[in-house]
Design a protein around this motif. Structure first.
Motif, PDB file in Angstrom:
ATOM      1  N   GLU A 106      97.062 -37.852  49.970  1.00  0.00           N
ATOM      2  CA  GLU A 106      96.932 -38.779  51.063  1.00  0.00           C
ATOM      3  C   GLU A 106      98.132 -39.819  50.631  1.00  0.00           C
ATOM      4  O   GLU A 106      98.956 -40.281  51.757  1.00  0.00           O
ATOM      5  CB  GLU A 106      95.792 -39.731  51.126  1.00  0.00           C
ATOM      6  N   HIS A 161     101.087 -40.809  53.729  1.00  0.00           N
ATOM      7  CA  HIS A 161     100.741 -40.696  55.011  1.00  0.00           C
ATOM      8  C   HIS A 161     100.738 -41.990  55.771  1.00  0.00           C
ATOM      9  O   HIS A 161     100.939 -41.935  57.044  1.00  0.00           O
ATOM     10  CB  HIS A 161      99.116 -40.329  55.332  1.00  0.00           C
ATOM     11  N   GLU A 214      87.480 -35.001  56.221  1.00  0.00           N
ATOM     12  CA  GLU A 214      88.451 -33.813  55.956  1.00  0.00           C
ATOM     13  C   GLU A 214      88.296 -32.301  56.764  1.00  0.00           C
ATOM     14  O   GLU A 214      88.747 -31.604  56.380  1.00  0.00           O
ATOM     15  CB  GLU A 214      88.160 -33.531  54.436  1.00  0.00           C
ATOM     16  N   HIS A 242      98.135 -33.098  58.841  1.00  0.00           N
ATOM     17  CA  HIS A 242      96.926 -33.032  58.500  1.00  0.00           C
ATOM     18  C   HIS A 242      96.094 -31.913  59.080  1.00  0.00           C
ATOM     19  O   HIS A 242      95.125 -31.267  58.358  1.00  0.00           O
ATOM     20  CB  HIS A 242      95.926 -34.075  59.400  1.00  0.00           C
ATOM     21  N   ASP A 283      93.848 -30.247  55.418  1.00  0.00           N
ATOM     22  CA  ASP A 283      92.806 -30.252  55.595  1.00  0.00           C
ATOM     23  C   ASP A 283      91.927 -29.088  55.749  1.00  0.00           C
ATOM     24  O   ASP A 283      90.755 -28.890  56.295  1.00  0.00           O
ATOM     25  CB  ASP A 283      92.330 -31.137  56.829  1.00  0.00           C
TER      26      ASP A 283
END
Length: 461
Positions: free
Chosen positions: A145, A155, A207, A233, A237
């Motif tokens: 992250e 991020h 997530e 993402h 993820d």
């Protein structure tokens, strides 16, 4: 790890953080200031209230953690199927289903900013367990992250850059409730090991790949807004090797072997449901009313413009200054502008005299409206015309094409480097960890600290 205290035995909080305006206050308190005992107390008091609310929400998880992998795979397959159906509708000339216009998308980016600007914060507390292999999944998720210290992958840096590209950094006041998810994430990061099951459960929920992420990325691209934050993402993820998979593995690694596993799992499910508190992305998207946003924006500007206009031009018998003199008159003023032909709805805004006063070379009101405010006015004037024009708008390449340069003379970087000199590796780890907090990690010294933390973690294990 410290022993887990049953939730019901914790002292009741004196002040309710759910009072009007106080969620943002909690968010600001947890984001700024030193990592001290008072911040931990605020975090735990806030979490106590949130967990109590989460307990009343429906539960989507399976009955046992052993069924999680199958559940995640089924969830991912369901999202993929729904997204394929969405793409088919769009292929068959269906309209955008999230963002009616560019202003709508920018409104969304502003509204979710309090959450996106603390992305990953719920895992901050696991840093101190860097030497324990059971925490590796949570720890690697947090460091990813943070972009592993690379600004082009961090991020929060990416989202700040996105806001800055559209001049959304100084957004108007955001509703208090829209700080709730960000406050939850910050509180979990400072909640300590006492809230470890809830952290694991929240991580498990956050997530999972949501459908709205895929659709948002697709429609932002159509509106010429860089979707990289969202597409990033989508990839990290994933349920195969990404954060969704690591979330399950982390739970299984940290489940008690002899202690009350059922009680631990129950608290994990409470943490999972913390994701459902407050306004979700879909709710925020559906709350947008373009005309109402235009009126609210003009009302915010009205006090600054009520004495700034000449009196030679009148609309339905009133000067501009008179229209702006008191609250509640702007709807009538916009109607008057339309009646006089200064605003021509559902046409190219260039056909409206009002628009030419605020946009373009030599515009009389150049600089009065921010880019977002102008987008609101543009899209409201354009109306149906925008939808036709958007189908023909060109696309551009997106993504993190270049890495931001690190300020060489940054005083925090210099101070941190000086502090680290002469320290033992273990002492360096203690020095570095506060720099990996939500407040610091996206800044130059925080990015440096993240890279050094990763180097030391590998060397010391």
């Amino acid at each position: 790890m410290t022993a887990l205290t049953p939730l019901q035995s914790r002292p009741a909080t004196v002040h309710s953080f759910m009072d009007a305006g106080s969620v943002r206050q909690c968010y600001e308190r947890l984001l700024h200031g030193p990592d001290d005992a008072d911040k931990q107390a605020v975090a735990q008091a806030f979490l106590q209230q949130c967990v109590g609310q989460a307990a009343a929400l429906p539960l989507e998880l399976p009955d046992t953690p052993t069924a999680l992998q199958t559940w995640v795979e089924q969830h991912s397959a369901g999202v993929a199927r729904q997204y394929a159906e969405y793409l088919e509708r769009r292929k068959n000339a269906g309209p955008r289903e999230f963002f009616t216009c560019k202003a709508h998308a920018l409104y969304f980016l502003q509204a979710v900013a309090p959450t996106k600007l603390v992305d990953g914060a719920w895992l901050y507390g696991v840093l101190k367990h860097w030497h324990d292999h059971r925490f590796e999944g949570l720890l690697s998720t947090y460091l990813e992250e943070l972009g592993d210290g690379n600004p082009s992958q961090n991020h929060v840096v990416i989202y700040r850059k996105l806001l800055a590209e559209h001049d959304l950094s100084d957004a108007p006041d955001i509703e208090d409730e829209r700080y709730l998810q960000g406050a939850v994430q910050l509180a979990l990061g400072y909640g300590g090991d006492e809230y470890l099951p809830e952290v694991i459960g929240y991580n498990l929920g956050y997530e999972q790949l949501p459908l709205h992420l895929l659709i948002s990325a697709y429609e932002l691209t159509e509106l010429d807004i860089d979707p990289y934050y969202f597409t990033l993402h989508v990839t990290i993820d994933n349920a195969s090797t990404g954060h969704a998979h690591k979330a399950i593995q982390s739970l299984l690694q940290l489940m008690p072997m002899e202690a009350d596993r059922e009680a631990f799992w129950h608290r994990v499910t409470l943490g999972y449901r913390l994701n459902d508190l407050g306004q979700g992305s879909r709710t925020i998207i559906e709350s947008f009313d373009l005309y109402r946003e235009v009126l609210d924006m003009l009302e915010r500007k009205r006090p600054f413009g009520q004495h700034m206009h000449s009196d030679y031009c009148k609309f339905e018998g009133k000067t501009v200054n008179q229209w702006l003199a008191a609250p509640g008159q702007l709807e009538g003023f916009l109607t008057a502008l339309q009646n006089k032909g200064w605003i021509k709805r559902h046409e190219d805004p260039q056909n409206s005299r009002f628009w030419t006063l605020i946009e373009g070379a030599g515009a009389a009101m150049f600089g009065v409206f921010s880019p977002y405010e102008k987008q609101l006015l543009h899209d409201w004037i354009a109306g149906d015309w925008t939808q036709e024009g958007a189908k023909k708008s060109p696309r551009r390449a997106h993504g993190a094409a270049c890495e931001p340069q690190m300020p060489i003379e940054d005083p925090d970087v210099q101070s941190l480097q000086q502090t680290l000199r002469g320290q033992t590796p273990d002492a360096q780890m203690q020095t570095l960890m506060p720099w990996l907090s939500a407040r610091c990690h996206s800044h130059p010294a925080g990015l440096l600290a993240t890279r050094r933390f990763i180097e030391l973690k590998s060397a010391l294990r």
